[in-house]
Write a protein that holds these residues in place. Structure first.
Motif, mmCIF file in Angstrom:
data_model
loop_
_atom_site.group_PDB
_atom_site.id
_atom_site.type_symbol
_atom_site.label_atom_id
_atom_site.label_comp_id
_atom_site.label_asym_id
_atom_site.label_seq_id
_atom_site.Cartn_x
_atom_site.Cartn_y
_atom_site.Cartn_z
ATOM 1 N N MET A 1 -73.843 -2.076 -71.741
ATOM 2 C CA MET A 1 -74.092 -1.815 -73.139
ATOM 3 C C MET A 1 -73.090 -2.607 -73.963
ATOM 4 N N ILE A 2 -73.572 -3.085 -75.075
ATOM 5 C CA ILE A 2 -72.732 -3.853 -75.985
ATOM 6 C C ILE A 2 -72.894 -3.279 -77.386
ATOM 7 N N ALA A 3 -71.785 -3.182 -78.100
ATOM 8 C CA ALA A 3 -71.837 -2.722 -79.488
ATOM 9 C C ALA A 3 -70.981 -3.641 -80.347
ATOM 10 N N SER A 4 -71.427 -3.825 -81.572
ATOM 11 C CA SER A 4 -70.645 -4.560 -82.559
ATOM 12 C C SER A 4 -70.271 -3.594 -83.673
ATOM 13 N N VAL A 5 -69.000 -3.621 -84.049
ATOM 14 C CA VAL A 5 -68.515 -2.753 -85.115
ATOM 15 C C VAL A 5 -67.641 -3.559 -86.059
ATOM 16 N N ILE A 6 -67.444 -3.011 -87.246
ATOM 17 C CA ILE A 6 -66.486 -3.580 -88.187
ATOM 18 C C ILE A 6 -65.501 -2.481 -88.540
ATOM 19 N N ALA A 7 -64.238 -2.714 -88.204
ATOM 20 C CA ALA A 7 -63.190 -1.760 -88.530
ATOM 21 C C ALA A 7 -62.629 -2.108 -89.907
ATOM 22 N N HIS A 8 -62.593 -1.118 -90.789
ATOM 23 C CA HIS A 8 -61.991 -1.287 -92.108
ATOM 24 C C HIS A 8 -60.521 -0.908 -91.967
ATOM 25 N N LEU A 9 -59.643 -1.899 -92.068
ATOM 26 C CA LEU A 9 -58.231 -1.676 -91.807
ATOM 27 C C LEU A 9 -57.471 -1.257 -93.053
ATOM 28 N N THR A 10 -56.425 -0.464 -92.830
ATOM 29 C CA THR A 10 -55.526 -0.084 -93.921
ATOM 30 C C THR A 10 -54.286 -0.964 -93.915
ATOM 31 N N VAL A 11 -54.168 -1.816 -92.890
ATOM 32 C CA VAL A 11 -53.004 -2.698 -92.732
ATOM 33 C C VAL A 11 -53.489 -4.083 -92.324
ATOM 34 N N ASN A 12 -52.537 -4.994 -92.089
ATOM 35 C CA ASN A 12 -52.935 -6.339 -91.698
ATOM 36 C C ASN A 12 -53.322 -6.402 -90.222
ATOM 37 N N GLU A 13 -53.953 -7.499 -89.838
ATOM 38 C CA GLU A 13 -54.497 -7.648 -88.486
ATOM 39 C C GLU A 13 -53.413 -7.587 -87.415
ATOM 40 N N SER A 14 -52.245 -8.159 -87.651
ATOM 41 C CA SER A 14 -51.210 -8.162 -86.607
ATOM 42 C C SER A 14 -50.734 -6.747 -86.288
ATOM 43 N N THR A 15 -50.624 -5.896 -87.289
ATOM 44 C CA THR A 15 -50.234 -4.509 -87.052
ATOM 45 C C THR A 15 -51.340 -3.790 -86.286
ATOM 46 N N PHE A 16 -52.569 -4.052 -86.643
ATOM 47 C CA PHE A 16 -53.699 -3.442 -85.965
ATOM 48 C C PHE A 16 -53.752 -3.867 -84.507
ATOM 49 N N GLU A 17 -53.489 -5.126 -84.223
ATOM 50 C CA GLU A 17 -53.514 -5.627 -82.845
ATOM 51 C C GLU A 17 -52.573 -4.810 -81.961
ATOM 52 N N LYS A 18 -51.396 -4.458 -82.464
ATOM 53 C CA LYS A 18 -50.453 -3.646 -81.691
ATOM 54 C C LYS A 18 -51.042 -2.265 -81.426
ATOM 55 N N ALA A 19 -51.672 -1.675 -82.419
ATOM 56 C CA ALA A 19 -52.264 -0.345 -82.267
ATOM 57 C C ALA A 19 -53.432 -0.371 -81.287
ATOM 58 N N LEU A 20 -54.156 -1.450 -81.242
ATOM 59 C CA LEU A 20 -55.322 -1.572 -80.384
ATOM 60 C C LEU A 20 -54.949 -1.799 -78.920
ATOM 61 N N GLY A 21 -53.716 -2.100 -78.649
ATOM 62 C CA GLY A 21 -53.274 -2.408 -77.287
ATOM 63 C C GLY A 21 -53.669 -1.379 -76.258
ATOM 64 N N SER A 22 -53.472 -0.116 -76.544
ATOM 65 C CA SER A 22 -53.791 0.925 -75.560
ATOM 66 C C SER A 22 -55.291 1.039 -75.326
ATOM 67 N N ILE A 23 -56.085 0.805 -76.351
ATOM 68 C CA ILE A 23 -57.535 0.856 -76.191
ATOM 69 C C ILE A 23 -58.013 -0.308 -75.327
ATOM 70 N N ARG A 24 -57.398 -1.455 -75.484
ATOM 71 C CA ARG A 24 -57.793 -2.636 -74.700
ATOM 72 C C ARG A 24 -57.571 -2.440 -73.214
#
Length: 84
Positions: A1-24
């Motif tokens: 299964m494949i899904a495409s989403v758009i996350a509306h961020l409250t911060v910049n992409e580099s900060t989000f990348e750190k937060a996404l680390g555990s999900i990855r």
């Protein structure tokens, strides 16, 4: 299964990348280019609908994410019910 989403961020992409680390660590996620400084498109691959739901829930709990738009979901034909 494949899904495409758009996350509306409250911060910049580099900060989000750190937060996404555990999900990855648990999901295959491809991240697109940031749009208008806060919209981040992503493509997620999962084996089941439950995995996609779990990914969506975890993404929504990140403090860096204000909202998640689900744009597209492709179900594997083997998971769909045949027409009656």
């Amino acid at each position: 299964m494949i899904a495409s989403v758009i996350a509306h961020l409250t911060v910049n992409e580099s900060t989000f990348e750190k937060a996404l680390g555990s999900i990855r660590e648990n999901y295959h996620v491809e991240i697109g280019e940031l749009i208008d400084g806060r919209l981040l498109p992503m493509t997620i691959e999962a084996n089941t609908a439950d995995e996609l739901d779990d990914f969506h829930r975890r993404l929504c709990t990140l403090k860096e994410v204000e909202f998640v738009d689900v744009v597209f979901v492709q179900f594997d034909e083997s998971t769909m019910n045949p027409a009656s």
